[in-house]
Design an enzyme around this catalytic site. Structure first.
Site, PDB file in Angstrom:
ATOM      1  N   ASP A 423       0.823  -1.202   0.000  1.00 38.79           N
ATOM      2  CA  ASP A 423       0.000   0.000   0.000  1.00 38.79           C
ATOM      3  C   ASP A 423       0.863   1.261   0.000  1.00 38.79           C
ATOM      4  OD1 ASP A 423      -2.684   1.304   0.440  1.00 38.79           O
ATOM      5  OD2 ASP A 423      -1.679   1.982   2.265  1.00 38.79           O
ATOM      6  N   GLU A 476       1.172  -0.547  -5.190  1.00 32.61           N
ATOM      7  CA  GLU A 476       0.207   0.522  -5.456  1.00 32.61           C
ATOM      8  C   GLU A 476       1.033   1.808  -5.545  1.00 32.61           C
ATOM      9  OE1 GLU A 476      -3.422   3.129  -3.581  1.00 32.61           O
ATOM     10  OE2 GLU A 476      -1.842   2.286  -2.346  1.00 32.61           O
TER      11      GLU A 476
END
Length: 743
Positions: A423, A476
């Site tokens: 993330d 990401e």
């Protein structure tokens, strides 16, 4: 061995600790409790035994082998401090009488050093690959005694104690031993068992800190409680050998990868009589419902939003404090492991969202863990994330680097996880991420790159490739950082895939336009092919796109109800035939109208309506085609796998392209993004004969208008779009056709 309550020639001052030591013990400030508590030789073959047990009524010593009571320890003028001298030196037990009963157990301060020097060395070096079996609370047998070994890193603490129900949360009862120079504190508490709740009481430079949960906890209490829990070693009957042995091949870049992203707590829930959420399902209950559903829809993998323990449910798991413990919201660690086991047996891979970028400021967590900035940067210009009000891991510190590396390996190795989606990578790469001038600290070269985070990400990917062969690490990453999915040997970050955020933004912006205006945005849909092979990409329609006022995926679509569904079907068909692996968030697969809400389950009742059922059927068929047709997945990251036929028909908002397999078999895709049916629209093709219609997103089985070509079309010797042959096709409104030459 006999008790000597008159010291028998031994000076009384040797029996008692010094006044300074006693004062530090009483004030819970003693930095080295083993130096005064437990057994200490008297130089003549006997031993002094001292115990500090505030609240105890009496303490006596019992021979461990014979059970013979050897005598009491004397109560001193200091309440709770008991001392005695014994001739000889044999293993002993302490029989302690409390107001509520009697306790017989080994003396925690009679055990030697616990952690091995190599463990401590590897930890300090940031290279301990199995840290979850080293630090934290470990069920161990030490010198033949069962109990729990506690170990925690707090190098700047003046004193650390383990507290829990077993000592009425009294930090004076179980102070720990500091292992220099690693900064790790350790203590073995005999006869303690799995299930005990505990925390650490830490004395920092400026006094007692709030009780801290264990950064290495393998299990936790159920939020909003914040205690750590002693966990048994994982006992999972793994039946996924076939999956694991074939995983490397199954997850190669030329294999299909279609990911169903979900939030475990809001996919399906148990409802009360009013239809409100009564409770979240546990892992066994989810396995029973989710696995057949994912299997039926044809996804190859699921991706779970963070399931590590987190204090605030509204963070969706992204502000987590337990990097090694599955959330107690959904059951035990064993139940989570069995869930993964069941997924693998059904042929479904499991990817976890993993957050090494930042952590919340909760006082029971990592923030100022030992009274100093231990896990985070000390300077707020480096260590505080303004967007999320969180703290940033100091990955330049070897112990923190190793802590996060060990977390990744913990999930991959102990739980057989098939991949990690990292993330917020962009926030890690740049020191000035979301900061204005003067609000950030340059790196040692004066630049904006976070060199420590870059080193960590490269090391992470190298180690995962070595320790968990075939596992995926996915970034990401929302910027134009070069080489995210390039190997570290070639100077890249080494990720398996990068989320294609540019494609997602451009394509969603295009599809939200009224069709009458799409001609002016024609390049937005095709621009992604300019850079499609610069990285290995995943095309993500994630949870972030269906929250915070962005509308659900179907509600982004323009037009009336019929057009919204047609646009959604066309968009999904475009996505599944575009180069790049696929990711779709739960609810999008059947056209949920409302935005995702983590406190409610999906609107499953919508599946009684044909349009919603049609979208779901389309996704299932797209996944089947995607898996079965090598042209749609084999060369996702190679320009030879894609060929434009029509990319410039902005007036009609029509696109056409070929996807090629490695053996030269094409699949033709033709998309019409207007509500106007296009009759006899000519498209050039490379091979003569009949081209079979594999899918028409306007088919009645998907609740479309069923306008099309009767299942296929024959080529004509009419040159078009650089091809000697062509097809004359009827293009349905707001729809995508997929065709393939018949052999």
């Amino acid at each position: 061995m006999s008790f000597s309550n008159r010291e028998q020639g031994h000076a009384k001052e040797r029996l008692l600790p010094t006044a300074k030591d006693i004062d530090a013990l009483v004030r819970a400030e003693h930095h080295d409790p083993f130096s005064i508590l437990g057994p200490h030789g008297d130089g003549a073959g006997g031993q002094f035994i001292r115990a500090y047990l505030p609240g105890a009524l009496s303490v006596s010593v019992v021979d461990k082998n014979s059970g013979e009571e050897l005598g009491p320890l004397e109560a001193t003028e200091t309440p709770g401090l008991f001392v005695g001298h014994f001739e000889g030196s044999r293993p002993y037990l302490l029989r302690t009488r409390w107001a509520g009963g009697e306790q017989v157990a080994e003396d925690p301060y009679s055990f030697g050093q616990l952690l091995g020097e190599m463990d401590l060395y590897l930890f300090a070096e940031g290279n301990h690959r199995d840290l979850s079996s080293c630090l934290g609370a470990q069920l161990k047998t030490v010198d033949g005694v069962d109990g729990v070994r506690f170990a925690v890193w707090a190098p700047n603490a003046r004193r650390v104690s383990v507290v829990g129900d077993f000592n009425v949360w009294d930090g004076r009862r179980h102070p720990m031993r500091l292992r220099h120079p690693s900064g790790v504190w350790e203590l073995f508490i005999p006869r303690l068992q799995a299930g005990e709740l505990y925390k650490y009481e830490i004395l920092g430079a400026h006094g007692i800190l709030p009780l801290k949960a264990d950064p290495m906890a393998l299990a936790t209490s159920l939020p909003p409680d914040t205690a750590s829990k002693v966990a048994s070693p994982l006992q999972i009957d793994w039946q996924d050998q076939d999956w694991m042995s074939g995983r490397r091949e199954r997850q190669q870049h030329n294999a299909p990868l279609s990911i169903y992203e979900l939030h475990a707590g809001s996919w399906q829930c148990e409802l009360d009589d009013l239809g409100e959420v009564a409770r979240q399902y546990t892992w066994p209950e989810l396995a029973e419902r989710l696995i057949p559903y994912v299997k039926e829809l044809g996804f190859t993998h699921i991706e779970l939003m963070p399931i590590m323990e987190h204090p605030f449910g509204g963070s969706w798991g992204y502000q987590l404090l337990s990097q090694f413990a599955p959330s107690a919201r959904y059951g035990t660690p064993e139940q989570f492991g069995e869930f993964v086991n069941a997924c693998h047996q059904a042929g479904i891979g499991v990817i976890l969202d993993w957050v090494p970028a930042h952590f919340p400021t909760d006082t029971h967590g990592l923030a100022q863990f030992d009274g100093t900035a231990l896990y985070e940067y000390g300077n707020p210009l480096e260590g505080f994330h303004q967007d999320w009000d969180t703290l940033i891991y100091n990955l330049g510190r070897t112990e923190v680097h190793g802590y996060m590396l060990a977390s990744a390996l913990h999930w991959l190795k102990h739980f057989h996880i098939d991949g990690l989606r990292v993330d917020a990578v962009a926030s890690m790469l740049y020191r000035d991420y979301s900061r204005k001038a003067g609000e950030w600290v340059p790196n040692r070269h004066g630049g904006r790159e976070n060199l420590e985070a870059i080193d960590f990400l490269r090391h992470l990917n190298d180690v995962v490739a070595l320790e968990a062969p075939g596992a995926l690490v996915i970034a990401e990453e929302s910027t134009a950082w070069p080489g995210v999915s390039q190997s570290t040997q070639q100077g890249g970050l080494g990720f398996a895939y990068k989320w294609n955020m540019g494609w997602m933004h451009d394509s969603l912006h295009y599809i939200q336009q009224d069709p009458v205006y799409r001609a002016h945005h024609h390049n937005e849909l095709s621009f992604g092919l300019v850079y499609a092979w610069s990285e290995r990409f995943i095309l993500p329609i994630s949870h972030d796109e269906v929250v915070h006022g962005k509308h659900s995926l179907i509600d982004k679509m323009p037009g009336d109800r019929w057009q919204k569904f047609a646009n959604l079907r066309a968009y999904l068909s475009f996505m599944w035939t575009h180069p790049g692996k696929k990711l779709l968030f739960m609810g999008c697969e059947f056209g949920q109208w409302r935005e995702w809400n983590h406190d409610q389950q999906l609107d499953w009742y919508l599946l009684q309506y044909s349009e919603h059922k049609g979208v779901q059927k389309l996704v299932s068929d797209l996944n089947r085609l995607y898996r079965e047709e090598p042209a749609l997945h084999e060369q996702d990251d190679a320009p030879q796998g894609f060929q434009w036929l029509i990319g410039d028909d902005a007036i009609n908002s029509v696109y056409a392209w070929l996807r090629w397999s490695k053996d030269g078999t094409p699949v033709l895709v033709v998309a019409n993004f207007t509500p106007v049916p296009r009759q006899s629209y000519r498209v050039g093709v490379p091979f003569a004969g009949r081209w079979k219609e594999l899918l028409n997103s306007d088919a009645d089985t998907y609740a479309g208008s069923n306008y099309g070509n009767g299942g296929g079309a024959f080529t004509e010797e009419v040159a078009s779009h650089g091809q000697a042959l062509s097809l004359e096709l009827n293009l349905p409104p707001l729809a995508v056709l997929i065709l393939k030459p018949e052999v």
